[in-house]
Design an enzyme around this catalytic site. Sequence first.
Site, PDB file in Angstrom:
ATOM      1  N   HIS A   1      -5.308 -14.471  -3.598  1.00 38.44           N
ATOM      2  CA  HIS A   1      -4.400 -14.347  -4.748  1.00 38.44           C
ATOM      3  C   HIS A   1      -4.360 -15.661  -5.531  1.00 38.44           C
ATOM      4  CE1 HIS A   1      -2.967 -10.434  -3.734  1.00 38.44           C
ATOM      5  NE2 HIS A   1      -2.220 -10.793  -2.713  1.00 38.44           N
TER       6      HIS A   1
ATOM      7  N   CYS B   1       1.947  -6.686   1.683  1.00 37.82           N
ATOM      8  CA  CYS B   1       2.288  -7.509   0.541  1.00 37.82           C
ATOM      9  C   CYS B   1       3.125  -6.682  -0.419  1.00 37.82           C
ATOM     10  CB  CYS B   1       0.987  -7.940  -0.126  1.00 37.82           C
ATOM     11  SG  CYS B   1       1.212  -9.052  -1.485  1.00 37.82           S
TER      12      CYS B   1
ATOM     13  N   HIS C   1      -4.903  -6.936  -5.304  1.00 45.86           N
ATOM     14  CA  HIS C   1      -5.104  -6.055  -4.148  1.00 45.86           C
ATOM     15  C   HIS C   1      -6.177  -5.010  -4.402  1.00 45.86           C
ATOM     16  CE1 HIS C   1      -0.800  -6.899  -2.592  1.00 45.86           C
ATOM     17  NE2 HIS C   1      -1.686  -7.724  -2.075  1.00 45.86           N
TER      18      HIS C   1
END
Length: 580
Positions: free
Chosen positions: A230, A85, A236
């Site tokens: 998310h 990501c 994260h």
Amino acid sequence: MFLFSVIWFLSETSAAPSLTAEQMSMGMDWLSKFGYLPPPDPVTGQLQTKEALTKAIKAMQKFGGLEETGVLDEETLVLMKTPRCSLPDLSQSESPLRRRRRTLPSQTKWSKRHLSWRIRTFPKESHLLGRDTVRALMYYALKVWSDIAPLDFHEVAGSQADIQIDFTKADHNDGYPFDGPGGTVAHAFYPGERVTAGDVHFDNDEAWTFRSPDSHGMDLFAVAVHEFGHAIGLVHTSAMESIMRPYYQGPVGDPLKYSLPYEDKVRVWQLYGVRDSVSHTAQPDTSHGSDQPVLLDLPENRSTILPDSDIPDRCSAHFDAVAQIRGEAFFFKGLLGKYFWRLTREKHLVSLRPAQIHRFWRGLPTTLDSVDAVYERPRDHKIVFFKGLNYWVFKDNNVEEGYPRPISDFGLPTEGVDAAFVWPHNDKTYFFKGDQYWRYDDYLHRMDLGYPKDSMLWKGIPAQLDDATRWSDGASYFFKGAEFWRVRGSDMEVEAGYPQPIGKDWLLCADMLSDSPAPDANGTDTRLRGQHRASHAGSNYQVCSCTSDSATPLWLRPSFSLLGLLVCFWTLPVALCIDL
Ligand code: ZN
Ligand code: ZN
């Protein structure tokens, strides 16, 4: 200027002599993109210092679980090439890029609990996955989150949906264009007021797969679980076991059986609280810390499941005693079985289910229905339990010989104590009873002169405490009813902003805990809904099965105020730098 800095760094780097300029450039670019290194200043052209680069590489290695060598070694370059990501790994306060970010929206989670979703555009016709499969995978990827948190997702047919899912490609008018196969593959947006909040975009040029070996394509379910994380507000983490790790980790198994790693459960609980069904079907506590060889001696009969009616509610006032033992927090509550909840050093609840005092500390009378106060003695780290006129001393799990003994040993009054704790400021033991307190020297085995004193001297602390404890942040915490008060360092005064509710801050209790799911009014997708009920009824939640709790680092409690709009790009091999 950037090229110059690369060459300069190459010449300075002796530990990785085989690096090409291209690798070096990629590495520095990568570090800038993910928040580890500020990009070269286009105005002043200021170079990266060697120290800053080494520090950035070490930070990246630490987050990625590599050895912190500070150089771009083979292992580091491999990790940098792993699909991931593109959201920076470091929170805004940690990132050197923070000054370049815009003001972020304050909302980082949904204020509502019922969220609608819809697949607005499906994968292209030629795609490996059919529409029904894609819908089912989205459904199960959302269910992963709603199984454990008080959130409900329902699919809608109209144009309005909180979570709009698109399979799109190239530039699709949100400022974050996809780049064909192998590049950026998906992104999602944090909760909030924006139209795009909660939306998830998948790159239509990827070879999305399901039940395919790791090497073939991108597993749609695994990426969807991450992206929906998310979409409900998670950032994260570097935890190897977490689905919210920034690196693509391949397939995660059968969507019907997939259960989130404990790290992710705790983080979503911290945002939304625990779903009722999780609390009620939890297994008894069989977990224990792994990094500290203390209190590991668990009862033999672990499998006894206690009737729910016997178990006290951790979210209701009050607690009999609270203590810090070997750095962990213990909340005691008497009710038939005499229970306690345990939190790791990072204030991470080991299990929703309480453990029984008698099974953990052997030697307390079985007739004991509660305790008054507990503390860890500073001179020898033995644990002292108070009840009425008696006290017991434990070495780890076992009571010392000759106990109980009368609390008059301490020079304490005959009515017992409300609270006992060791003040980090002076390592003295404080006892509270009613509106008085005593100061005891555990090293000299004697009460200090001039006590008791009026507990009003501790400004803001209520009388008749339930208990008090020190904590690893250097502060002391006082508990009464459903609230707690914090006293910093050597202050004898409650910090501003207290009391606070115990449940929310310590025991994963949320205001929305009683928010029970409403019946589905849409009637959409009855086939999937039927499956949901069936699989839900048969679920056997294992919320207490964690064994890695004590190894959980501090970022399990991320600061959600630091990030607003999330733009998450899975990239291969290098992402574009997205500066929000
Ligand atoms: Zn992500
Ligand atoms: Zn997009």
